[in-house]
Scaffold this motif. Structure first.
Motif, PDB file in Angstrom:
ATOM      1  N   ARG A 103       0.853  -1.295  -0.012  1.00  0.00           N
ATOM      2  CA  ARG A 103      -0.087  -0.060  -0.007  1.00  0.00           C
ATOM      3  C   ARG A 103       0.854   1.287  -0.024  1.00  0.00           C
ATOM      4  N   PRO A 104       0.455   2.345  -0.445  1.00  0.00           N
ATOM      5  CA  PRO A 104       1.037   3.783  -0.228  1.00  0.00           C
ATOM      6  C   PRO A 104       1.417   4.028   1.049  1.00  0.00           C
ATOM      7  N   ALA A 105       2.453   4.607   1.272  1.00  0.00           N
ATOM      8  CA  ALA A 105       2.576   5.314   2.647  1.00  0.00           C
ATOM      9  C   ALA A 105       3.736   6.418   2.675  1.00  0.00           C
ATOM     10  N   THR A 106       3.668   7.293   3.628  1.00  0.00           N
ATOM     11  CA  THR A 106       4.865   8.213   3.760  1.00  0.00           C
ATOM     12  C   THR A 106       5.171   8.332   5.236  1.00  0.00           C
ATOM     13  N   THR A 107       6.319   8.749   5.355  1.00  0.00           N
ATOM     14  CA  THR A 107       6.872   9.010   6.560  1.00  0.00           C
ATOM     15  C   THR A 107       7.792  10.229   6.724  1.00  0.00           C
ATOM     16  N   HIS A 108       8.347  10.416   7.749  1.00  0.00           N
ATOM     17  CA  HIS A 108       9.422  11.680   7.680  1.00  0.00           C
ATOM     18  C   HIS A 108      10.339  11.603   6.785  1.00  0.00           C
ATOM     19  N   TRP A 109      10.707  12.663   5.845  1.00  0.00           N
ATOM     20  CA  TRP A 109      11.874  12.432   4.834  1.00  0.00           C
ATOM     21  C   TRP A 109      13.373  11.770   5.458  1.00  0.00           C
ATOM     22  N   LYS A 110      13.482  12.363   6.681  1.00  0.00           N
ATOM     23  CA  LYS A 110      14.742  11.665   7.344  1.00  0.00           C
ATOM     24  C   LYS A 110      14.905  10.270   7.510  1.00  0.00           C
ATOM     25  N   SER A 111      13.581   9.726   7.570  1.00  0.00           N
ATOM     26  CA  SER A 111      13.436   8.355   7.974  1.00  0.00           C
ATOM     27  C   SER A 111      13.235   7.431   6.750  1.00  0.00           C
ATOM     28  N   ALA A 112      13.104   8.043   5.638  1.00  0.00           N
ATOM     29  CA  ALA A 112      12.585   7.343   4.376  1.00  0.00           C
ATOM     30  C   ALA A 112      13.626   6.084   4.022  1.00  0.00           C
ATOM     31  N   ALA A 113      14.874   6.358   4.166  1.00  0.00           N
ATOM     32  CA  ALA A 113      15.692   5.435   3.498  1.00  0.00           C
ATOM     33  C   ALA A 113      15.884   4.092   4.563  1.00  0.00           C
ATOM     34  N   ARG A 114      15.732   4.412   5.825  1.00  0.00           N
ATOM     35  CA  ARG A 114      15.579   3.210   6.739  1.00  0.00           C
ATOM     36  C   ARG A 114      14.441   2.399   6.680  1.00  0.00           C
ATOM     37  N   PHE A 115      13.083   3.341   6.571  1.00  0.00           N
ATOM     38  CA  PHE A 115      11.995   2.376   6.047  1.00  0.00           C
ATOM     39  C   PHE A 115      11.930   1.726   4.954  1.00  0.00           C
ATOM     40  N   ARG A 116      12.569   1.958   3.785  1.00  0.00           N
ATOM     41  CA  ARG A 116      12.704   1.273   2.737  1.00  0.00           C
ATOM     42  C   ARG A 116      13.452   0.103   2.905  1.00  0.00           C
ATOM     43  N   GLU A 117      14.493   0.164   3.626  1.00  0.00           N
ATOM     44  CA  GLU A 117      15.223  -1.061   3.980  1.00  0.00           C
ATOM     45  C   GLU A 117      14.550  -1.950   4.945  1.00  0.00           C
ATOM     46  N   LEU A 118      13.852  -1.512   5.796  1.00  0.00           N
ATOM     47  CA  LEU A 118      12.940  -2.522   6.773  1.00  0.00           C
ATOM     48  C   LEU A 118      11.744  -3.041   5.874  1.00  0.00           C
ATOM     49  N   PHE A 119      11.048  -2.209   5.082  1.00  0.00           N
ATOM     50  CA  PHE A 119       9.761  -2.548   4.766  1.00  0.00           C
ATOM     51  C   PHE A 119       9.639  -2.465   3.231  1.00  0.00           C
TER      52      PHE A 119
ATOM     53  N   VAL B 137       4.743   0.864  -0.591  1.00  0.00           N
ATOM     54  CA  VAL B 137       4.912   1.809  -1.525  1.00  0.00           C
ATOM     55  C   VAL B 137       5.230   3.112  -0.809  1.00  0.00           C
ATOM     56  N   LEU B 138       6.491   3.280  -0.741  1.00  0.00           N
ATOM     57  CA  LEU B 138       6.847   4.625   0.168  1.00  0.00           C
ATOM     58  C   LEU B 138       6.809   5.795  -0.871  1.00  0.00           C
ATOM     59  N   ASP B 139       6.340   6.773  -0.628  1.00  0.00           N
ATOM     60  CA  ASP B 139       6.523   8.150  -1.225  1.00  0.00           C
ATOM     61  C   ASP B 139       6.668   9.310  -0.352  1.00  0.00           C
ATOM     62  N   PRO B 140       8.041   9.682  -0.254  1.00  0.00           N
ATOM     63  CA  PRO B 140       8.651  10.592   0.711  1.00  0.00           C
ATOM     64  C   PRO B 140       8.252  11.998   0.360  1.00  0.00           C
ATOM     65  N   CYS B 141       7.648  12.105  -0.671  1.00  0.00           N
ATOM     66  CA  CYS B 141       7.497  13.719  -1.407  1.00  0.00           C
ATOM     67  C   CYS B 141       6.203  14.252  -0.968  1.00  0.00           C
ATOM     68  N   VAL B 142       5.399  13.444  -0.247  1.00  0.00           N
ATOM     69  CA  VAL B 142       3.978  13.925  -0.139  1.00  0.00           C
ATOM     70  C   VAL B 142       3.713  14.327   1.484  1.00  0.00           C
TER      71      VAL B 142
END
Length: 327
Positions: free
Chosen positions: A132-148, A152-157
């Motif tokens: 599913r689509p999701a977002t989080t704080h941009w500083k944590s985006a790289a770690r989020f992608r590694e773990l999950f 479908v991460l979108d760090p730009c919204v």
């Protein structure tokens, strides 16, 4: 004894954990707690709960005393999970603590679930964001992608809405998300009145939060940033992928890979978003005809602009202008 006392109000439960960021809890109570119908009736009942009731540590110099346990999650129609500064385990391993996992297991089918900031890690660790689509704080985006990687991460919204699961970016984006949910539940008039009462903008940067929100600023210290800056100055003309790659002194293949790593988007997706943003600005701030706006934004024709705007925002250029034209 029931946790929620008012059957005519939409029950909202906020699940807090040690390391709570007080602003994120306050935002939910301030917005949902003050939402009213046209005749002044409260629309929501908001309660705070924890996996284990008691004093919950915050990242400030005071605790928050929470009297309700996870049973509140089973009665709620909306559950909101704020971030926690103490989420070291889920950030390190992608696994929830047993208490948090047990609490989330109480949420009933059909319940709407939302997260604020890095609260998205909790939803992902619980398996609620898979595919599913999701977002989080941009500083944590790289770690989020590694773990999950299956999310479908979108760090730009500022936030995402996938029906019954929603996520928001940083703390302030929680405001955008709450207003969006209230608007979805009860309409634009209720959300706008609430925003005025709370002294916050009903929509960010001239756009309305009920549509796809504006991108958050991207970090400028990256290898593809010069190419993006160059492209933003030339949105009105065709931009080829090889031109962007040349600006970064890379091959097309390397540039495309690096670009996606840094923005979460392909170059074509990124250009389309920027052109939609440019078109929105011109529709809001000028009286230029649609064909002229299409040319200046890089869509070429009015038909192409209409197609892209409807895909991105769900409205036509004329409808968007009628709603958002700055006087």
């Amino acid at each position: 004894m029931a946790v929620f006392r008012y059957p005519d109000r939409h029950p909202v439960a906020v699940l807090v954990r040690h390391g709570l960021i007080p602003m994120e809890l306050g935002v939910v109570h301030q917005l949902f707690g003050r939402a009213e119908s046209a005749d002044g009736k409260p629309l929501y009942e908001v309660v705070t709960c924890a996996p284990e009731p008691g004093d919950i540590r915050t990242d400030a110099d005071f605790p928050v005393r929470v009297g309700r346990g996870p049973e509140a999650l089973g009665e709620a129609r909306t559950v909101i999970v704020p971030a926690s500064r103490d989420d070291d385990e889920v950030h390190a391993t992608g696994h929830l603590s047993p208490a948090t996992a047990a609490a989330l297991a109480r949420i009933g089918p059909g319940t709407r679930i939302a997260s604020v900031c890095t609260g998205a890690f909790v939803l992902a660790a619980a398996g609620l964001l898979k595919g599913r689509p999701a977002t989080t704080h941009w500083k944590s985006a790289a770690r989020f992608r590694e773990l999950f990687p299956d999310v479908v991460l979108d760090p730009c919204v500022l936030y995402t809405d996938d029906g019954d699961v929603l996520t928001s970016a940083g703390e302030a984006a929680g405001i955008d998300l709450c207003l969006h949910m209230i608007r979805r539940d009860h309409g634009a008039a209720v959300a706008a009145s609430l925003a005025r009462h709370t002294v916050v903008p009903p929509h960010r940067e001239g756009g309305q939060a009920q549509y796809v929100p504006r991108p958050v600023p991207e970090p400028r210290l990256s290898s593809t940033a010069p190419a993006r800056a160059w492209a933003e100055e030339r949105l009105g003309r065709p931009i080829a992928l090889h031109e962007l790659a040349a600006r970064s002194s890379m091959s097309v293949r390397t540039f495309s890979r690096r670009f996606r790593e840094e923005t979460g988007l392909t170059p074509v997706q990124w250009l389309t978003r920027r052109r939609v943003e440019r078109a929105r600005e011109l529709l809001e701030e000028t009286d230029l005809p649609v064909d002229r706006i299409a040319a200046e934004a890089g869509f070429g024709t009015g038909a192409s602009l209409r197609q892209h705007l409807r895909a991105a925002l769900g409205v036509s250029p004329s409808a968007y202008r009628a709603t958002f034209r700055v006087p």
